[in-house]
Scaffold this motif. Structure first.
Motif, mmCIF file in Angstrom:
data_model
loop_
_atom_site.group_PDB
_atom_site.id
_atom_site.type_symbol
_atom_site.label_atom_id
_atom_site.label_comp_id
_atom_site.label_asym_id
_atom_site.label_seq_id
_atom_site.Cartn_x
_atom_site.Cartn_y
_atom_site.Cartn_z
ATOM 1 N N ALA A 1 43.098 76.274 84.081
ATOM 2 C CA ALA A 1 42.128 75.599 83.220
ATOM 3 C C ALA A 1 41.941 76.358 81.904
ATOM 4 O O ALA A 1 41.800 75.741 80.842
ATOM 5 N N HIS A 2 41.941 77.684 81.953
ATOM 6 C CA HIS A 2 41.816 78.485 80.733
ATOM 7 C C HIS A 2 43.025 78.292 79.825
ATOM 8 O O HIS A 2 42.882 78.205 78.595
ATOM 9 N N ILE A 3 44.215 78.232 80.394
ATOM 10 C CA ILE A 3 45.415 77.997 79.588
ATOM 11 C C ILE A 3 45.358 76.626 78.926
ATOM 12 O O ILE A 3 45.691 76.460 77.740
ATOM 13 N N ALA A 4 44.930 75.616 79.676
ATOM 14 C CA ALA A 4 44.795 74.279 79.098
ATOM 15 C C ALA A 4 43.711 74.241 78.031
ATOM 16 O O ALA A 4 43.848 73.543 77.014
ATOM 17 N N TYR A 5 42.625 74.991 78.238
ATOM 18 C CA TYR A 5 41.544 75.053 77.255
ATOM 19 C C TYR A 5 42.033 75.644 75.935
ATOM 20 O O TYR A 5 41.599 75.225 74.858
ATOM 21 N N ARG A 6 42.934 76.589 76.004
ATOM 22 C CA ARG A 6 43.484 77.223 74.801
ATOM 23 C C ARG A 6 44.734 76.519 74.277
ATOM 24 O O ARG A 6 45.500 77.090 73.498
ATOM 25 N N LYS A 7 44.968 75.301 74.742
ATOM 26 C CA LYS A 7 46.077 74.460 74.279
ATOM 27 C C LYS A 7 47.441 75.099 74.548
ATOM 28 O O LYS A 7 48.353 75.041 73.718
ATOM 29 N N GLY A 8 47.547 75.722 75.705
ATOM 30 C CA GLY A 8 48.816 76.310 76.105
ATOM 31 C C GLY A 8 49.741 75.282 76.744
ATOM 32 O O GLY A 8 49.311 74.210 77.186
ATOM 33 N N ILE A 9 51.018 75.626 76.807
ATOM 34 C CA ILE A 9 52.034 74.761 77.424
ATOM 35 C C ILE A 9 52.188 75.168 78.883
ATOM 36 O O ILE A 9 52.411 76.341 79.194
ATOM 37 N N ILE A 10 52.086 74.202 79.785
ATOM 38 C CA ILE A 10 52.172 74.438 81.228
ATOM 39 C C ILE A 10 53.384 73.705 81.771
ATOM 40 O O ILE A 10 53.594 72.527 81.460
ATOM 41 N N LEU A 11 54.186 74.408 82.570
ATOM 42 C CA LEU A 11 55.408 73.845 83.134
ATOM 43 C C LEU A 11 55.315 73.848 84.653
ATOM 44 O O LEU A 11 55.151 74.911 85.272
ATOM 45 N N PHE A 12 55.415 72.666 85.264
ATOM 46 C CA PHE A 12 55.469 72.533 86.719
ATOM 47 C C PHE A 12 56.919 72.653 87.179
ATOM 48 O O PHE A 12 57.818 72.037 86.585
ATOM 49 N N VAL A 13 57.133 73.412 88.251
ATOM 50 C CA VAL A 13 58.488 73.648 88.757
ATOM 51 C C VAL A 13 58.512 73.357 90.250
ATOM 52 O O VAL A 13 57.673 73.889 91.006
ATOM 53 N N ASN A 14 59.483 72.529 90.654
ATOM 54 C CA ASN A 14 59.702 72.227 92.069
ATOM 55 C C ASN A 14 61.110 71.657 92.231
ATOM 56 O O ASN A 14 61.481 70.722 91.520
ATOM 57 N N ARG A 15 61.875 72.239 93.166
ATOM 58 C CA ARG A 15 63.253 71.802 93.369
ATOM 59 C C ARG A 15 63.436 70.981 94.640
ATOM 60 O O ARG A 15 64.539 70.544 94.950
ATOM 61 N N THR A 16 62.362 70.757 95.386
ATOM 62 C CA THR A 16 62.475 69.975 96.614
ATOM 63 C C THR A 16 62.665 68.503 96.276
ATOM 64 O O THR A 16 61.835 67.922 95.554
ATOM 65 N N PRO A 17 63.733 67.862 96.759
ATOM 66 C CA PRO A 17 64.016 66.468 96.365
ATOM 67 C C PRO A 17 62.891 65.484 96.689
ATOM 68 O O PRO A 17 62.608 64.575 95.910
ATOM 69 N N GLN A 18 62.223 65.679 97.812
ATOM 70 C CA GLN A 18 61.182 64.710 98.199
ATOM 71 C C GLN A 18 59.914 64.833 97.355
ATOM 72 O O GLN A 18 59.069 63.937 97.378
ATOM 73 N N HIS A 19 59.769 65.934 96.607
ATOM 74 C CA HIS A 19 58.569 66.150 95.798
ATOM 75 C C HIS A 19 58.842 66.082 94.303
ATOM 76 O O HIS A 19 57.972 66.438 93.507
ATOM 77 N N VAL A 20 60.045 65.658 93.936
ATOM 78 C CA VAL A 20 60.409 65.600 92.518
ATOM 79 C C VAL A 20 59.550 64.584 91.772
ATOM 80 O O VAL A 20 58.970 64.872 90.714
ATOM 81 N N ASN A 21 59.449 63.386 92.308
ATOM 82 C CA ASN A 21 58.692 62.334 91.622
ATOM 83 C C ASN A 21 57.206 62.674 91.497
ATOM 84 O O ASN A 21 56.586 62.427 90.453
ATOM 85 N N LEU A 22 56.638 63.251 92.548
ATOM 86 C CA LEU A 22 55.222 63.614 92.513
ATOM 87 C C LEU A 22 54.967 64.709 91.475
ATOM 88 O O LEU A 22 53.971 64.656 90.744
ATOM 89 N N THR A 23 55.869 65.680 91.398
ATOM 90 C CA THR A 23 55.693 66.769 90.431
ATOM 91 C C THR A 23 55.776 66.249 89.004
ATOM 92 O O THR A 23 54.951 66.606 88.143
ATOM 93 N N GLU A 24 56.758 65.407 88.724
ATOM 94 C CA GLU A 24 56.895 64.857 87.378
ATOM 95 C C GLU A 24 55.723 63.943 87.026
ATOM 96 O O GLU A 24 55.246 63.946 85.881
ATOM 97 N N LYS A 25 55.258 63.178 87.985
ATOM 98 C CA LYS A 25 54.110 62.293 87.737
ATOM 99 C C LYS A 25 52.853 63.097 87.443
ATOM 100 O O LYS A 25 52.072 62.760 86.541
#
Length: 279
Positions: free
Chosen positions: A139-163
């Motif tokens: 939340a602090h990173i988002a408050y300071r307008k930082g860039i956040i990257l979600f990472v997940n390589r599991t095929p069944q969770h790809v769509n949920l992570t991108e969404k």
């Protein structure tokens, strides 16, 4: 006849004198009125000046009201992320279920509650404060307008992570990671590339045994990381490790939901603070 003419002439001149006197009277009246107007205008100017001086004096004597800028770092839970979940929420999402005892990483022993039927059980009492700390940091990173990257390589969770990343206005990387993407970004991506300010790993492995390459790249570039570390993971290179199940769909849904809410809370608080300062 001469007297009549003289009288007529005299009357003419007399009338002319009367007209001239009337003209003189009107001219004098106009001058007197104009002089009166000038005096009144001067008096009005003096009164306005006095009023203006009084106003300026009042403005000087009145104390200034200064808006105090609030620093979010002065609060333990400025964004209220502790209210988003509790221990029961994690238990219902199967966050406590780890891998088999044979896959246990020795660095994960301090986070274990025990082993039951050769399955590792994660201590949720240790997971709760670490997850709260991770959500607060996101939340602090988002408050300071930082860039956040979600990472997940599991095929069944790809769509949920991108969404999830799309809904909170951030980024996701769910494909094969190219080595040196951070350390050699100027060559591989291009000059002037901005690296992310935070990486969130909802799963830290490329497969069952190998760790994600982005974990080492982020550590080399001093990029802070949040990682869901299961019992078969090494938490040493993660800035904010959160012990928990990284395979169950219910657990991954809960992680994505919590991090999305924390990021949106940080951005909403930023917008609110900017409006108050602008007013």
């Amino acid at each position: 006849m001469g007297l009549l003419k003289f009288g007529r002439v005299f009357g003419f001149y007399r009338g002319g004198l009367i007209l001239q006197r009337a003209k003189c009277v009107t001219i004098c009246q106009k001058k007197w009125i104009s002089q009166g107007q000038d005096t009144t205008s001067e008096q009005n100017l003096e009164t306005e000046k006095q009023a203006g001086l009084l106003k300026t004096e009042e403005c000087v004597t009145q104390p200034r009201v200064e808006t105090k800028v609030i620093n979010p770092l002065d609060f333990n839970d400025f964004f209220g992320v502790k209210k988003l979940f509790n221990l029961e929420t994690l238990f219902d999402a199967n966050v406590h279920l780890g891998h088999k005892e044979g896959l246990l990483d020795l660095n994960m022993k301090p986070y274990l509650f025990g082993i039951r039927r050769e399955q590792c059980i994660i201590d949720l009492e240790k997971t709760v404060p670490r997850l709260q700390l991770a959500l607060n940091f996101a939340a602090h990173i988002a408050y300071r307008k930082g860039i956040i990257l979600f990472v997940n390589r599991t095929p069944q969770h790809v769509n949920l992570t991108e969404k999830t990343a799309k809904e909170c206005g951030e980024f996701a990387q769910t494909r094969k990671w190219q080595g040196g993407c951070f350390t050699n970004a100027q060559v591989q991506i291009g000059p002037g590339t901005r690296l992310p300010d935070l990486l969130i790993f909802t799963n830290m492995l490329n497969d069952v045994l190998n760790q994600h390459l982005a974990v080492k790249d982020a550590a080399k570039m001093n990029i802070p990381t949040i990682g869901i570390v299961d019992t078969n993971c090494n938490p040493n290179l993660i800035t904010y490790p959160v012990p928990g199940n990284d395979d169950s769909p219910s657990a991954i849904k809960l992680y994505c939901k919590l991090f999305k809410l924390a990021i949106l809370k940080g951005k909403a608080k930023r917008t609110e603070m900017e409006k108050t300062i602008g007013e």
